[in-house]
Motif scaffolding. Structure first.
Motif, short mmCIF file in Angstrom:
data_model
loop_
_atom_site.label_atom_id
_atom_site.label_comp_id
_atom_site.label_asym_id
_atom_site.label_seq_id
_atom_site.Cartn_x
_atom_site.Cartn_y
_atom_site.Cartn_z
N SER A 116 1.17 -1.05 -0.39
CA SER A 116 -0.15 0.06 -0.27
C SER A 116 1.09 1.44 0.16
O SER A 116 0.49 2.18 -0.43
CB SER A 116 -1.16 -0.14 1.02
N PHE A 117 2.17 1.24 0.41
CA PHE A 117 2.91 2.69 0.79
C PHE A 117 4.38 2.37 -0.73
O PHE A 117 5.07 3.18 -0.17
CB PHE A 117 3.31 2.96 1.97
N ILE A 118 4.04 1.78 -1.57
CA ILE A 118 4.71 1.44 -2.31
C ILE A 118 4.01 1.87 -3.37
O ILE A 118 3.18 1.50 -4.12
CB ILE A 118 5.23 -0.32 -2.69
N ASN A 119 5.05 2.67 -4.85
CA ASN A 119 4.80 3.58 -5.67
C ASN A 119 5.89 3.42 -6.71
O ASN A 119 7.06 4.43 -5.39
CB ASN A 119 4.09 4.69 -5.32
N GLY A 120 5.56 3.06 -7.77
CA GLY A 120 6.78 4.02 -8.66
C GLY A 120 8.45 2.90 -8.49
O GLY A 120 9.62 3.10 -9.47
N HIS A 121 8.25 1.65 -8.23
CA HIS A 121 9.58 0.94 -7.87
C HIS A 121 9.02 -0.21 -8.44
O HIS A 121 8.18 -0.54 -9.25
CB HIS A 121 9.27 0.22 -6.30
N MET A 122 10.52 -1.24 -9.71
CA MET A 122 10.52 -2.20 -9.94
C MET A 122 10.72 -2.83 -9.17
O MET A 122 12.20 -3.17 -8.74
CB MET A 122 10.86 -1.97 -10.73
#
Length: 256
Positions: free
Chosen positions: A239-245
């Motif tokens: 829920s607090f991970i964004n734009g990660h690969m």
């Protein structure tokens, strides 16, 4: 939400592109096992129906939605139809992709255009169409299938590498624009997996030997090994991970 429920997809609907076979179908079955209602997308409706028949009947409902992800109008119509007739799309797995191999100096314009159309344009078209429905609801998960070639290159696949590098940065851009609306958009980057797309490489003893020595895990990946990462990025656990690969590559991208 805590405990095992962190990874539950129960009550959520997931649209997966390129899901009649290969990685897309494997991920669809994986998400279904964690409770998601799955919508399989591809161009060939009959192939999608065959794929649907292979799901465990005890899993949540599986639907098919045939449309061409490289056609923006078809995408908008197809996504709108799913939202209206099946219900909200909570999760999108942008998986559709192709590969073309040739020396860069001999690479044809048609193959270049095909790669851009399927590997990059489709991610934008489907991501935008789905996000337009997710934004008013202030929630949604988008997982773009990147590649170890989002970071690395090998001879003969420079245009493919260009598309996957672009998908990585498009993922970052989507997260930057849509994160404030409650969406999480991340990338899942497979390394070398044994699939229909790589079967010639798997059969090449010299390449497989090189890969085994080059990869810390010492082997090809098996497609089921992508399911955990896909479920994580689709679930409340991220829920607090964004734009990660998230690399799933046996360590090849971090080892010299």
């Amino acid at each position: 939400m805590t405990g095992p429920d962190l990874f539950s997809l129960a009550g959520h609907r997931a649209l997966l592109t390129g899901a009649s076979r290969g990685i897309g179908l494997t991920l669809a079955k994986g998400l279904a096992r964690y409770g998601a209602e799955v919508v399989l997308n591809g161009r060939n409706e009959e192939a999608l129906k065959v794929a649907r028949a292979g799901f465990d009947p005890g899993l949540p409902p599986v639907s098919v939605a045939a449309f061409d992800v490289t056609d923006q109008n078809a995408v908008e119509e197809g996504v709108g139809r799913i939202e209206k007739e099946m219900g909200p799309i909570d999760i999108l797995i942008n998986n559709a992709g192709i590969q073309r191999r040739a020396p860069l100096e001999d690479f044809s314009r048609k193959d270049w255009d095909d790669l851009i159309s399927t590997n990059l344009n489709a991610v934008f078209f489907v991501g935008q169409a789905v996000a337009r429905h997710m934004i008013p609801r202030a929630r949604g998960k988008i997982v773009n299938i990147c590649s170890v070639q989002s970071e690395l290159a090998r001879p003969g696949i420079a245009p493919y590498t260009a598309t996957k590098g672009a998908v990585r940065n498009l993922t970052r851009g989507m997260a930057t624009d849509w994160g404030r609306h409650g969406l999480q958009i991340n990338g899942l980057a497979p390394g070398y997996f044994a699939t229909e797309m790589t079967e010639r490489l798997v059969a090449d003893e010299g390449f497989s030997e090189w890969l085994s020595k080059r990869t810390p895990a010492g082997r090809w990946g098996q497609v089921d090994e992508l399911v955990g990462a896909a479920v994580f990025l689709s679930s409340p656990a991220s829920s607090f991970i964004n734009g990660h690969m998230l690399m799933v590559d046996g360590g090849i991208s971090i080892s010299l």
